[in-house]
Motif scaffolding. Sequence first.
Motif, short mmCIF file in Angstrom:
data_model
loop_
_atom_site.label_atom_id
_atom_site.label_comp_id
_atom_site.label_asym_id
_atom_site.label_seq_id
_atom_site.Cartn_x
_atom_site.Cartn_y
_atom_site.Cartn_z
N ILE A 9 0.83 -1.21 0.00
CA ILE A 9 0.00 0.00 0.00
C ILE A 9 0.86 1.26 0.00
O ILE A 9 0.56 2.22 -0.70
N TYR A 10 1.93 1.25 0.78
CA TYR A 10 2.81 2.42 0.91
C TYR A 10 4.19 2.07 0.37
O TYR A 10 4.76 1.02 0.69
N LEU A 11 4.76 2.96 -0.45
CA LEU A 11 6.08 2.74 -1.03
C LEU A 11 6.85 4.05 -1.03
O LEU A 11 6.36 5.08 -1.50
N ASP A 12 8.07 4.01 -0.48
CA ASP A 12 8.94 5.19 -0.41
C ASP A 12 10.22 4.88 -1.19
O ASP A 12 10.98 3.98 -0.84
N LEU A 13 10.44 5.65 -2.27
CA LEU A 13 11.62 5.48 -3.12
C LEU A 13 12.45 6.76 -3.16
O LEU A 13 13.13 7.04 -4.14
N SER A 14 12.42 7.52 -2.10
CA SER A 14 13.15 8.79 -2.06
C SER A 14 14.65 8.56 -2.22
O SER A 14 15.24 7.66 -1.62
N GLY A 15 15.26 9.39 -3.05
CA GLY A 15 16.71 9.36 -3.20
C GLY A 15 17.25 8.20 -4.01
O GLY A 15 18.47 8.08 -4.15
N CYS A 16 16.40 7.35 -4.55
CA CYS A 16 16.87 6.21 -5.36
C CYS A 16 17.05 6.68 -6.80
O CYS A 16 16.24 6.37 -7.70
N THR A 17 18.11 7.41 -7.04
CA THR A 17 18.34 8.01 -8.35
C THR A 17 18.72 7.00 -9.42
O THR A 17 18.75 7.34 -10.60
N GLN A 18 19.02 5.76 -9.03
CA GLN A 18 19.43 4.76 -10.01
C GLN A 18 18.24 4.16 -10.75
O GLN A 18 18.41 3.46 -11.75
N ILE A 19 17.01 4.45 -10.31
CA ILE A 19 15.84 3.87 -10.94
C ILE A 19 15.53 4.61 -12.23
O ILE A 19 15.47 5.84 -12.26
N SER A 20 15.32 3.87 -13.30
CA SER A 20 15.00 4.44 -14.61
C SER A 20 13.51 4.26 -14.90
O SER A 20 12.74 3.78 -14.07
#
Length: 779
Positions: free
Chosen positions: A372-383
């Motif tokens: 339900i909740y997802l935090d991807l802050s600062g994951c600059t490698q994701i395209s």
Amino acid sequence: MIMAIIENGLESLHWDMCIDPLMKQNVRILSETCLEQLFGLDDQLTTPELMIKACTFYTGHLVKTYFGTWKEITMPHINVEDTLAEKMEKAMIYCDSKLKKFSFHQWYSYTKNQKTKFQGAILRIQKIFQDHRQRNFIAKWRAIVRIRNKIREEELISKHESELKNWKKRLKMKSSEEFASLEPSFSEAVFKSKSMEFDISQLPENAVLQIFSYLGLRDMIICGQVNHSWMVMIQITKLWNAINFSTVKNTVTDKYVVSTLQKWRLNVLCLNFRGCLLRPKTLKYVSHCRNLQELNVSDCSTLTDEAMRHISEGCHGVLYLNLSNTSITNKTMRLLPKHFHNLQNLSLAYCRKFTDKGLQYLNLGNGCHKLIYLDLSGCTQISVQGFRNIANSCSKVMHLTINDMPTLTDNCVKALVEKCQSITSVVFIGSPHISDCAFKALSTCDLRKIRFEGNKRITDACFKFIDKNYPNINHIYMVDCKGLTDGSLKSLSPLKQLTVLNLANCVRIGDVGLRQFLDGPSSIRIRELNLSNCMQLGDASIVKLSERCRNLNYLSLRNCEQLTDQGIEYIVNIFSLVSLDLSGTVISNEGLIMLSRHKKLKELSLSECYKITDLGIQAFCKNSVLLEHLDVSYCLQLSDDIIKTIAIYCVCLTSLSIAGCPQITDLAIEMLSAKCRYLHILDISGCIRLTDQILEDLKVGCKQLRILKMQYCRHISMEAAHKMSSVVQHQEYSCSDPPSWFGYDGGGNPLNVQYTKPFKGVPEVTVKDSEYSSTEEEV
């Protein structure tokens, strides 16, 4: 004859019917030849039609003549003079009646007007009498209130002086016995006469559980060392459902963590290891907690993929998992869908060692479809491909947080939204490449909360059809979005569910847009409104605000320089307001005196309000007994008098900032420590006249102090600051001179040149997350 006419009709009427037969003349019937000779008609002109017309005319003329003669004979002769006299009499009677009627109407209108004037005069006299009576009543009431307030102030001042005197005596006591023999405080005096021995262990288990639930891990351990009964109390299993090791992260040992987990492994539901530097072997013991539901290992630099493998194999029921700022790789990502089938909250913020392929692993097996909740802050490698993988594996995500992501683009959002149609809240802070296209792509979701910050590509176009695309949205944070203008506020006005609106640093917003927004239905439900640094706003907006926003609780008008005291007068009419920020405005003492009539404010910020003095702060604090937070930082003209007023009237204060007030002395902090015992946060940075004595006062009086800021305090020594760091949880300290942007020099003398930006070259010594004293035992 008349009956014959009625029965036979007019056709039976003859011209001589009404003449007595004896009086009729013997007229012989004329033949056609006689008629021709009589009228001189030619044979060619005499036609049946003309003959019929001639006979008809002749017969009609005879009827008229004889009927008129009969009428004159049969009807009596009327006298003309009598008729004229009769008409004249009727005319005079009619004229008299009209005259009387006109006179009556004039008299009625006059009397009615006089009666109305008389009644109006009576009402005015009654109103004057009532006003006079009310003025006398109010004057007497005010006199009584002034006397009572004066008596109350004198009592409070005398009580304050007495308590301060006792406070000074207490500080002079050296031994604990002398301190205990001193005159007791108010709370001690209440219970002195009723003192009795009482064992807390005799309380019901629910009461004991409620009491100990407010304690942290360290305090729980200390309580267990009091005696045997207290040790038994802390053995209640429910107290160990949630264990927070982060509060003792600097002192906790691996041995204690292992023993605690082994002892309470069946009862533990929540574990928090945030920032704990534990060995990977220690973290493996988390797998023994089979019933674990929440696990926070953020900022644990020692966490490895191997440790996560052991945890995942033993804790299948985890619902909340925080892996922020750890060194996990794709191996851990492969474990998540394999073992955590019920995972609902996942934080991978600032985890930069996994790749797009790791996100693809989330779709393996049963996958993370319950997320339900997802935090991807600062994951600059994701395209963009990585976001497609997230959409395929986590299609039911509702809350999405992606902060500090300069690589995030509109295509990433579009790829995510293609299959994630259940998103209700998005947070994009520090993503400068997001534009109106991403906002349009999110229109397929039923958004309730959006938050953008520091984005210059967002314009009014994103709000153009917001009432149709997001009818249920209730939280909007668009901070520091320079492209937003009054048009955005006009588009937001139809929203019926909006409760929170934050448009701080949107400098192009003015009175016109805010008034249009307030005219809509959203103004009725709005509870929080932040318009900081919207410098085009003035008093006109505040007038409209006070009329429409009856449920407003939080209002920020920081740096709205066009706001004056007249606007402050209308803020008083917002009775639901509990928090107000007027920092950087031109409010004066008159505005504060008017604001004191509100009496329900709990938080007030007046930082950098250069026109206010001690008089305004004192008038406000005397009527604000509910005040909990006060910020008067960088008001250079304030002195110890405001602290005295705060100590007398605002005893419930929990947060106070007097940074940049060079006239504050030790006496003020002494009074503050003696009365404000609930103080949690104190900022005295730049108070150059304070010495080490204030730290001793704060230790004794402010037992609940947690955050202490004392930058640029020249007369506070490094040794005293180091001792104080063991008492508070967070401390900032430096003994250098205040920077130029404080507005005064090291001696407290004002500078002629005003600085708008801080000088960054000043060396500082900062102590953060201070530890407890070394004399205490490690846990």
